[in-house]
Design a protein around this motif. Structure first.
Motif, mmCIF file in Angstrom:
data_model
loop_
_atom_site.group_PDB
_atom_site.id
_atom_site.type_symbol
_atom_site.label_atom_id
_atom_site.label_comp_id
_atom_site.label_asym_id
_atom_site.label_seq_id
_atom_site.Cartn_x
_atom_site.Cartn_y
_atom_site.Cartn_z
ATOM 1 N N VAL A 154 -116.326 63.459 14.266
ATOM 2 C CA VAL A 154 -117.348 63.928 15.207
ATOM 3 C C VAL A 154 -118.674 64.163 14.487
ATOM 4 O O VAL A 154 -119.750 63.891 15.045
ATOM 5 N N LEU A 158 -121.978 62.450 15.955
ATOM 6 C CA LEU A 158 -123.123 63.243 16.416
ATOM 7 C C LEU A 158 -124.367 63.007 15.569
ATOM 8 O O LEU A 158 -125.494 63.175 16.056
ATOM 9 N N HIS A 177 -111.678 64.166 20.101
ATOM 10 C CA HIS A 177 -113.079 64.053 19.685
ATOM 11 C C HIS A 177 -114.011 64.531 20.790
ATOM 12 O O HIS A 177 -115.026 65.186 20.521
ATOM 13 N N LEU A 181 -116.723 67.611 20.478
ATOM 14 C CA LEU A 181 -118.137 67.438 20.806
ATOM 15 C C LEU A 181 -118.586 68.436 21.861
ATOM 16 O O LEU A 181 -119.674 69.016 21.759
ATOM 17 N N ARG A 184 -119.593 71.726 20.732
ATOM 18 C CA ARG A 184 -120.864 71.787 20.012
ATOM 19 C C ARG A 184 -122.063 71.738 20.953
ATOM 20 O O ARG A 184 -123.210 71.717 20.472
#
Length: 325
Positions: A154, A158, A177, A181, A184
């Motif tokens: 990830v 990102l 995954h 994400l 975040r």
């Protein structure tokens, strides 16, 4: 590809467990009886084969002895039922891969492959059931991917667009995954087929990930800042990958980025394993950075770069959608 959880089976152990599954001995032990002799009669194997196999499965930790019989341990849960993706672990998918690799010579011969396909077609309902079971096994193995590998992957995804607000996860299985994400900050949509979405939907409740079962071409144009695909190109034929990338370009907003976390030929240590799996189970092969970059350029994506993802067998191939003037 890299997974944790239940692991550590070498080739002889996988061979023995696979043979027990294929003969029906394993199913007899798990669901019919705890006696090696009775399981031998049910499966049609010799008493010696059942006795030696049961002893080995006890040593491997799949069964324990009780009152002259054997009972399954927690390690055998994934072999016993596949209703809960979280309890399947790695072993069933490893057995599926072993079976595919064992038939690799036939898969490499066109005439034998055609004969196998015809034989499968003559068994009504079985190919579909087997396919559904293999899907759940794969999802269980994907769910067991170790957290450091997920996090590192990830990080690489990102990095292609750190400010992304809308992210599209393509074929991310149980969504490890995608969920990482979403934690975040971005809004994440997971796109896959109905069979997969139906299986993983309960796992995604409250995760912030929206599961969607539809075609990539049905996604609203220019609706995502970041689209990613993990381990998704090498199992697919070139024509399918080119189609996917054209659909990705359509789904990306101007200035958005596509990331494929992929073991590249000539760069990843996973190449021999990937090549064998691709031949045994898929239509693709390990691809080079130049090949994928060419597909991206043909789809209208530019500025392709590839970099290693530390702690994983992957390289992150990043392609940006051109900003509109």
């Amino acid at each position: 590809m890299p997974t944790a959880g239940d692991s550590g089976l070498d080739v002889p152990a996988l061979t023995l467990l696979w043979a027990a599954r294929e003969t029906g001995l394993l199913d007899a032990l798990l669901t019919e009886t705890g006696s090696a002799g009775e399981a031998a009669d049910i499966a049609g194997v010799t008493d010696r084969a059942a006795r030696v196999t049961v002893d080995a499965l006890v040593d491997l930790g799949f069964f324990y002895r009780t009152d002259g019989a054997v009972e399954p341990t927690n390690r055998a849960l994934g072999l016993l039922a596949t209703r809960d993706i979280r309890s399947i672990g790695r072993v069933p998918a490893e057995l599926d891969q072993f079976a595919a690799l064992a038939s690799l010579p036939a898969a490499m011969r066109a005439d034998e492959q055609a004969a196998r396909d015809q034989s499968a077609d003559e068994q009504p309902g079985r190919p579909q059931r087997d396919r559904q079971q293999r899907i759940r096994h794969r999802l269980g193995a994907d769910y067991a991917v170790d957290a450091p590998t997920v996090q590192a992957t990830v990080d690489g995804i990102l990095a292609a667009n750190p400010g992304a607000d809308q992210v599209l996860a393509l074929a991310d299985g149980p969504g490890r995954h995608a969920c990482e994400l979403a934690e975040r900050g971005p809004a994440v949509t997971l796109l896959d087929g109905h069979e997969v979405i139906d299986a993983v939907d309960p796992l995604l409740a409250g995760s912030g990930v929206e599961p969607v079962a539809r075609s990539l071409m049905e996604i609203d144009p220019a609706s995502f800042d970041l689209v990613f695909l993990v381990d998704g190109m090498w199992p697919s034929a070139p024509a399918e990958n080119r189609f996917t990338l054209r659909a990705v370009e359509r789904a990306l907003a101007p200035g958005g980025a596509f990331v494929a976390a992929e073991p590249l030929r000539g760069r990843s240590d996973a190449m021999p394993a990937v090549a064998a799996k691709a031949l045994a189970t898929g239509l693709g092969e390990p691809y080079t950075e130049a090949t994928i970059a060419g597909w991206c350029a043909a789809a209208g994506l530019g500025e392709v770069e590839a970099s290693d993802v530390p702690g994983t067998p992957y390289q992150a191939i990043v392609a940006e959608r051109h900003s509109e003037d």
